[in-house]
Write an enzyme that holds these catalytic residues in place. Structure first.
Site, PDB file in Angstrom:
ATOM      1  N   ASP A  84     -24.778  41.421 -17.907  1.00 55.44           N
ATOM      2  CA  ASP A  84     -24.852  40.694 -16.643  1.00 55.44           C
ATOM      3  C   ASP A  84     -23.448  40.526 -16.077  1.00 55.44           C
ATOM      4  OD1 ASP A  84     -27.564  40.371 -16.954  1.00 55.44           O
ATOM      5  OD2 ASP A  84     -27.460  38.242 -17.495  1.00 55.44           O
ATOM      6  N   HIS A 101     -31.713  45.143 -15.012  1.00 54.83           N
ATOM      7  CA  HIS A 101     -31.879  44.220 -16.133  1.00 54.83           C
ATOM      8  C   HIS A 101     -33.026  44.624 -17.054  1.00 54.83           C
ATOM      9  CE1 HIS A 101     -28.853  41.589 -14.386  1.00 54.83           C
ATOM     10  NE2 HIS A 101     -29.385  41.945 -13.230  1.00 54.83           N
ATOM     11  N   GLU A 133     -27.297  41.489 -23.227  1.00 57.30           N
ATOM     12  CA  GLU A 133     -28.662  41.064 -23.539  1.00 57.30           C
ATOM     13  C   GLU A 133     -29.522  42.234 -24.018  1.00 57.30           C
ATOM     14  OE1 GLU A 133     -28.926  37.340 -20.373  1.00 57.30           O
ATOM     15  OE2 GLU A 133     -29.419  39.357 -19.656  1.00 57.30           O
ATOM     16  N   HIS A 143     -24.737  38.383 -10.585  1.00 52.56           N
ATOM     17  CA  HIS A 143     -26.164  38.256 -10.883  1.00 52.56           C
ATOM     18  C   HIS A 143     -26.667  36.850 -10.550  1.00 52.56           C
ATOM     19  CE1 HIS A 143     -29.988  38.864 -12.727  1.00 52.56           C
ATOM     20  NE2 HIS A 143     -29.737  38.201 -13.842  1.00 52.56           N
ATOM     21  N   HIS A 194     -25.771  30.900 -18.483  1.00 49.02           N
ATOM     22  CA  HIS A 194     -25.079  31.960 -17.737  1.00 49.02           C
ATOM     23  C   HIS A 194     -23.828  31.415 -17.048  1.00 49.02           C
ATOM     24  CE1 HIS A 194     -28.840  34.339 -18.043  1.00 49.02           C
ATOM     25  NE2 HIS A 194     -28.108  35.394 -17.710  1.00 49.02           N
ATOM     26  N   TRP A 204     -38.917  42.440 -16.633  1.00 51.84           N
ATOM     27  CA  TRP A 204     -39.165  41.075 -16.186  1.00 51.84           C
ATOM     28  C   TRP A 204     -40.387  41.057 -15.270  1.00 51.84           C
ATOM     29  CZ3 TRP A 204     -36.665  36.358 -16.992  1.00 51.84           C
ATOM     30  CH2 TRP A 204     -35.553  36.412 -17.828  1.00 51.84           C
TER      31      TRP A 204
END
Length: 209
Positions: free
Chosen positions: A56, A50, A173, A60, A161, A20
């Site tokens: 998750d 992540h 994910e 989170h 989420h 990310w």
């Protein structure tokens, strides 16, 4: 009776894997070599939770949410179904109504939207919040996607989420599904036993059933 071979659906973790934007880059290095220690190689791992294929935990996105060690690990092992939902900007109840999902407890969605583990996507197909009650009605307890998030990448509300975990649906994910066919499989995607963590990398594998 011949047993089917396990198929890896995880992103390999290496120093080229995308993370990310702004998050901790993945790094593996040999901290002590066998020559230095006299007996063994010892590696050092630095990464964001992540990165790559991961789950998750509610913590989170909710300070009062469960952490990884509080999660029911039974959810991450068992029969799963893979379906194709490619060429869609978003996925919700409307897009899934055409699929027969009765009796399914774990569902993996192939979007085929981004297959480059070393490049972080600019945009991804996301899940709409109305998918959560629909999946819950079907008895689905885990949803998996082949992208970094179930929500839009620039979204701060994280409606998908929140709604998924409100309906007791766990999130997996960044699975890799382009090399496997639609159908029913056995899934193992166990998180690490991380006491206070908001998520965990997993080695996700499947085999036909």
């Amino acid at each position: 009776m011949k047993t089917s071979k396990w198929i890896d659906i995880s992103q390999p973790l290496n120093n080229d894997i995308a993370t990310w934007p702004g998050d901790t880059p993945f790094s593996y290095e040999v901290l002590w070599s066998k020559e230095e220690s006299g007996s063994v190689n010892v590696g050092k791992l630095t990464m964001s939770i992540h990165t790559g294929t991961h789950i998750d935990a509610p913590f989170h996105f909710d300070n009062d949410g469960k952490k990884v060690l509080d999660l029911d690990i039974q959810v991450y092992v068992g029969p799963t179904r893979i379906i194709d939902v490619s060429n869609l900007e978003s996925i919700g109840k409307k897009e899934l109504e055409k699929f027969h999902l009765e009796g399914v407890e774990r569902l993996l969605l192939r979007t085929s939207s981004h297959g480059k583990a070393n490049e972080f996507p600019d945009i991804i197909p996301h899940l709409r919040a109305d998918i959560a009650p629909f999946l819950s009605e079907k008895g689905i307890r885990l949803i998996g996607v082949d992208v970094p998030s179930v929500d839009p990448l620039d979204d701060k509300e994280l409606a998908a989420h929140h709604q998924l975990f409100k309906h007791s649906i766990h999130i997996l994910e960044n699975v890799v599904l382009d090399h496997v066919a639609d159908g029913d499989y056995e899934l193992i995607a166990l998180p690490l036993a991380l006491s206070d963590a908001d998520g965990s990398p997993v080695r996700a594998v499947i085999r036909p059933i």
